[in-house]
Write a protein that holds these residues in place. Structure first.
Motif, PDB file in Angstrom:
ATOM      1  N   LEU A  38       4.132  86.473 -12.408  1.00 43.20           N
ATOM      2  CA  LEU A  38       2.997  85.547 -11.853  1.00 43.20           C
ATOM      3  C   LEU A  38       3.151  85.518 -10.465  1.00 43.20           C
ATOM      4  O   LEU A  38       4.214  85.752  -9.851  1.00 43.20           O
ATOM      5  N   PRO A  39       2.056  85.581  -9.916  1.00 47.24           N
ATOM      6  CA  PRO A  39       1.975  85.278  -8.522  1.00 47.24           C
ATOM      7  C   PRO A  39       2.926  83.955  -7.931  1.00 47.24           C
ATOM      8  O   PRO A  39       2.524  83.064  -8.785  1.00 47.24           O
ATOM      9  N   GLU A  40       3.510  83.632  -6.912  1.00 45.46           N
ATOM     10  CA  GLU A  40       3.945  82.671  -6.526  1.00 45.46           C
ATOM     11  C   GLU A  40       3.404  81.422  -6.499  1.00 45.46           C
ATOM     12  O   GLU A  40       3.549  80.348  -6.842  1.00 45.46           O
ATOM     13  N   ARG A  41       1.792  81.682  -6.262  1.00 43.00           N
ATOM     14  CA  ARG A  41       0.931  80.427  -6.339  1.00 43.00           C
ATOM     15  C   ARG A  41       0.769  79.833  -7.574  1.00 43.00           C
ATOM     16  O   ARG A  41       0.623  78.561  -7.883  1.00 43.00           O
ATOM     17  N   LEU A  42       1.073  80.559  -8.713  1.00 38.20           N
ATOM     18  CA  LEU A  42       1.100  80.169 -10.088  1.00 38.20           C
ATOM     19  C   LEU A  42       2.465  79.635 -10.427  1.00 38.20           C
ATOM     20  O   LEU A  42       2.870  78.705 -11.502  1.00 38.20           O
ATOM     21  N   THR A  43       3.535  80.514 -10.214  1.00 41.75           N
ATOM     22  CA  THR A  43       4.854  80.031 -10.398  1.00 41.75           C
ATOM     23  C   THR A  43       5.373  78.465  -9.995  1.00 41.75           C
ATOM     24  O   THR A  43       5.904  78.059 -10.823  1.00 41.75           O
ATOM     25  N   ASP A  44       4.657  78.188  -8.938  1.00 41.15           N
ATOM     26  CA  ASP A  44       5.327  76.898  -8.383  1.00 41.15           C
ATOM     27  C   ASP A  44       4.098  75.871  -9.019  1.00 41.15           C
ATOM     28  O   ASP A  44       4.244  74.601  -8.762  1.00 41.15           O
ATOM     29  N   HIS A  45       3.141  76.272  -9.733  1.00 38.27           N
ATOM     30  CA  HIS A  45       2.168  75.296 -10.519  1.00 38.27           C
ATOM     31  C   HIS A  45       2.094  75.533 -11.921  1.00 38.27           C
ATOM     32  O   HIS A  45       1.106  75.834 -12.272  1.00 38.27           O
ATOM     33  N   PRO A  46       3.193  75.267 -12.584  1.00 36.50           N
ATOM     34  CA  PRO A  46       2.807  75.654 -14.025  1.00 36.50           C
ATOM     35  C   PRO A  46       1.894  74.927 -14.743  1.00 36.50           C
ATOM     36  O   PRO A  46       1.620  75.127 -15.875  1.00 36.50           O
ATOM     37  N   GLU A  47       1.565  73.570 -14.078  1.00 30.62           N
ATOM     38  CA  GLU A  47       0.493  73.009 -14.844  1.00 30.62           C
ATOM     39  C   GLU A  47      -1.025  73.892 -14.774  1.00 30.62           C
ATOM     40  O   GLU A  47      -1.770  73.200 -15.593  1.00 30.62           O
ATOM     41  N   LEU A  48      -1.189  74.828 -13.962  1.00 33.31           N
ATOM     42  CA  LEU A  48      -2.171  75.494 -13.984  1.00 33.31           C
ATOM     43  C   LEU A  48      -2.111  76.481 -15.167  1.00 33.31           C
ATOM     44  O   LEU A  48      -3.399  77.137 -15.415  1.00 33.31           O
ATOM     45  N   LEU A  49      -1.162  76.473 -15.841  1.00 34.89           N
ATOM     46  CA  LEU A  49      -1.169  77.805 -17.103  1.00 34.89           C
ATOM     47  C   LEU A  49      -1.304  76.858 -18.382  1.00 34.89           C
ATOM     48  O   LEU A  49      -0.917  75.720 -18.637  1.00 34.89           O
ATOM     49  N   GLU A  50      -1.803  77.708 -19.518  1.00 32.61           N
ATOM     50  CA  GLU A  50      -2.065  77.191 -20.617  1.00 32.61           C
ATOM     51  C   GLU A  50      -1.127  77.659 -21.576  1.00 32.61           C
ATOM     52  O   GLU A  50      -1.205  78.965 -21.591  1.00 32.61           O
ATOM     53  N   GLN A  51      -0.464  76.857 -22.631  1.00 26.68           N
ATOM     54  CA  GLN A  51       0.478  77.657 -23.549  1.00 26.68           C
ATOM     55  C   GLN A  51      -0.518  77.960 -24.681  1.00 26.68           C
ATOM     56  O   GLN A  51      -1.237  77.190 -25.097  1.00 26.68           O
ATOM     57  N   VAL A  52      -0.255  79.232 -25.086  1.00 24.85           N
ATOM     58  CA  VAL A  52      -0.861  79.484 -26.237  1.00 24.85           C
ATOM     59  C   VAL A  52       0.085  79.290 -27.441  1.00 24.85           C
ATOM     60  O   VAL A  52       1.192  80.085 -27.877  1.00 24.85           O
ATOM     61  N   VAL A  53      -0.224  78.232 -27.965  1.00 26.34           N
ATOM     62  CA  VAL A  53       0.906  77.826 -29.123  1.00 26.34           C
ATOM     63  C   VAL A  53       1.008  78.390 -30.302  1.00 26.34           C
ATOM     64  O   VAL A  53       2.102  78.385 -31.055  1.00 26.34           O
ATOM     65  N   GLU A  54      -0.118  79.240 -30.665  1.00 21.17           N
ATOM     66  CA  GLU A  54      -0.054  80.243 -31.982  1.00 21.17           C
ATOM     67  C   GLU A  54       1.046  81.247 -31.504  1.00 21.17           C
ATOM     68  O   GLU A  54       1.361  81.986 -32.767  1.00 21.17           O
ATOM     69  N   CYS A  55       1.477  81.657 -30.301  1.00 23.73           N
ATOM     70  CA  CYS A  55       2.430  82.691 -30.238  1.00 23.73           C
ATOM     71  C   CYS A  55       3.557  81.936 -30.649  1.00 23.73           C
ATOM     72  O   CYS A  55       4.242  81.071 -30.363  1.00 23.73           O
ATOM     73  N   GLN A  56       4.611  83.057 -31.239  1.00 24.50           N
ATOM     74  CA  GLN A  56       5.888  82.769 -31.777  1.00 24.50           C
ATOM     75  C   GLN A  56       6.909  82.492 -30.608  1.00 24.50           C
ATOM     76  O   GLN A  56       7.666  81.535 -30.729  1.00 24.50           O
ATOM     77  N   SER A  57       6.432  83.245 -29.437  1.00 20.67           N
ATOM     78  CA  SER A  57       7.641  83.044 -28.319  1.00 20.67           C
ATOM     79  C   SER A  57       6.577  82.435 -27.287  1.00 20.67           C
ATOM     80  O   SER A  57       5.439  82.291 -27.459  1.00 20.67           O
ATOM     81  N   PRO A  58       7.132  81.557 -26.257  1.00 19.87           N
ATOM     82  CA  PRO A  58       6.476  80.723 -25.263  1.00 19.87           C
ATOM     83  C   PRO A  58       5.409  81.646 -24.567  1.00 19.87           C
ATOM     84  O   PRO A  58       6.191  82.601 -23.872  1.00 19.87           O
ATOM     85  N   LEU A 126       2.096  86.644 -38.411  1.00 21.17           N
ATOM     86  CA  LEU A 126       2.135  85.406 -37.331  1.00 21.17           C
ATOM     87  C   LEU A 126       1.882  85.992 -35.811  1.00 21.17           C
ATOM     88  O   LEU A 126       1.252  85.443 -35.000  1.00 21.17           O
ATOM     89  N   ARG A 127       2.512  87.150 -35.663  1.00 28.48           N
ATOM     90  CA  ARG A 127       2.357  87.736 -34.278  1.00 28.48           C
ATOM     91  C   ARG A 127       0.873  88.329 -34.122  1.00 28.48           C
ATOM     92  O   ARG A 127       0.528  88.176 -33.113  1.00 28.48           O
ATOM     93  N   MET A 128       0.420  88.949 -35.075  1.00 32.21           N
ATOM     94  CA  MET A 128      -1.050  89.299 -35.031  1.00 32.21           C
ATOM     95  C   MET A 128      -1.876  88.010 -34.562  1.00 32.21           C
ATOM     96  O   MET A 128      -2.725  88.106 -33.684  1.00 32.21           O
ATOM     97  N   ARG A 129      -1.653  86.840 -35.441  1.00 31.04           N
ATOM     98  CA  ARG A 129      -2.337  85.757 -35.076  1.00 31.04           C
ATOM     99  C   ARG A 129      -2.141  85.218 -33.661  1.00 31.04           C
ATOM    100  O   ARG A 129      -3.101  84.799 -33.049  1.00 31.04           O
ATOM    101  N   GLY A 130      -1.020  85.464 -33.092  1.00 33.39           N
ATOM    102  CA  GLY A 130      -0.587  85.262 -31.751  1.00 33.39           C
ATOM    103  C   GLY A 130      -1.629  85.830 -30.791  1.00 33.39           C
ATOM    104  O   GLY A 130      -2.138  85.437 -29.614  1.00 33.39           O
ATOM    105  N   MET A 131      -1.575  87.271 -30.952  1.00 36.04           N
ATOM    106  CA  MET A 131      -2.508  88.117 -30.251  1.00 36.04           C
ATOM    107  C   MET A 131      -4.005  87.709 -30.304  1.00 36.04           C
ATOM    108  O   MET A 131      -4.875  87.739 -29.109  1.00 36.04           O
ATOM    109  N   THR A 132      -4.507  87.516 -31.335  1.00 36.43           N
ATOM    110  CA  THR A 132      -5.901  86.818 -31.472  1.00 36.43           C
ATOM    111  C   THR A 132      -6.212  85.787 -30.844  1.00 36.43           C
ATOM    112  O   THR A 132      -7.042  85.451 -30.229  1.00 36.43           O
TER     113      THR A 132
END
Length: 155
Positions: A38-58, A126-132
């Protein structure tokens, strides 16, 4: 089937389809290693990122657009741990295949595009569902960007 895909993504799909199952997994690993930090401007602001909860890994993602409406150019950003090579690989495929395209091109990608990679027997459902889900989240965020910038009235 790849004719519906943007050129870069179609070439990636063709590369996967040209390989046997074991080699497809190796290619996915290569995409995971190529996923930029991630570029530093996003690393310092995790609230700008959205988690894809369907993925088995964060996995977290966001987009940035330049321009307005469907013609806007979209940049994709992902964050996934190094110990999650499958998830990182999927993110790498989507980033390399979609980054810098117009919003309209990204929104036109078929929802079942991950299945075209030929990984359904080599990777768990489950992993395929994560990519979808990753692709779906990207398209939702791009659609919201288009709606927001199309509705905005310049002052």
């Amino acid at each position: 089937m790849t004719t519906q895909l943007p050129t870069a993504l179609a070439e990636i799909v063709e590369d996967f389809q040209a390989l046997g199952e074991r080699d497809r997994l190796q290619l996915l690993l290569e995409f995971s290693q190529g996923l930029p930090a991630l570029p530093e401007r996003l690393t310092d602001h995790p609230e700008l990122l959205e988690q894809v909860v369907e993925c088995q890994s964060p996995l977290f993602l966001t987009i940035e657009g330049q321009g307005r409406g469907a013609e806007a150019r979209i940049d994709l950003f992902f964050q996934a741990p190094p110990e999650a090579p499958t998830t990182r690989g999927f993110a790498g495929v989507l980033r390399e295949g979609l980054n810098g395209l117009s919003a309209a091109e990204i929104l036109a990608v078929p929802d079942d595009m991950p299945e075209l990679l030929g990984l359904t027997r080599a990777v768990s459902p489950l992993r395929m569902r994560g990519m979808t889900a990753m692709l779906g989240r990207i398209k939702r965020k791009v659609g919201a960007y288009v709606a927001q910038t199309s509705a905005a009235v310049p002052s």
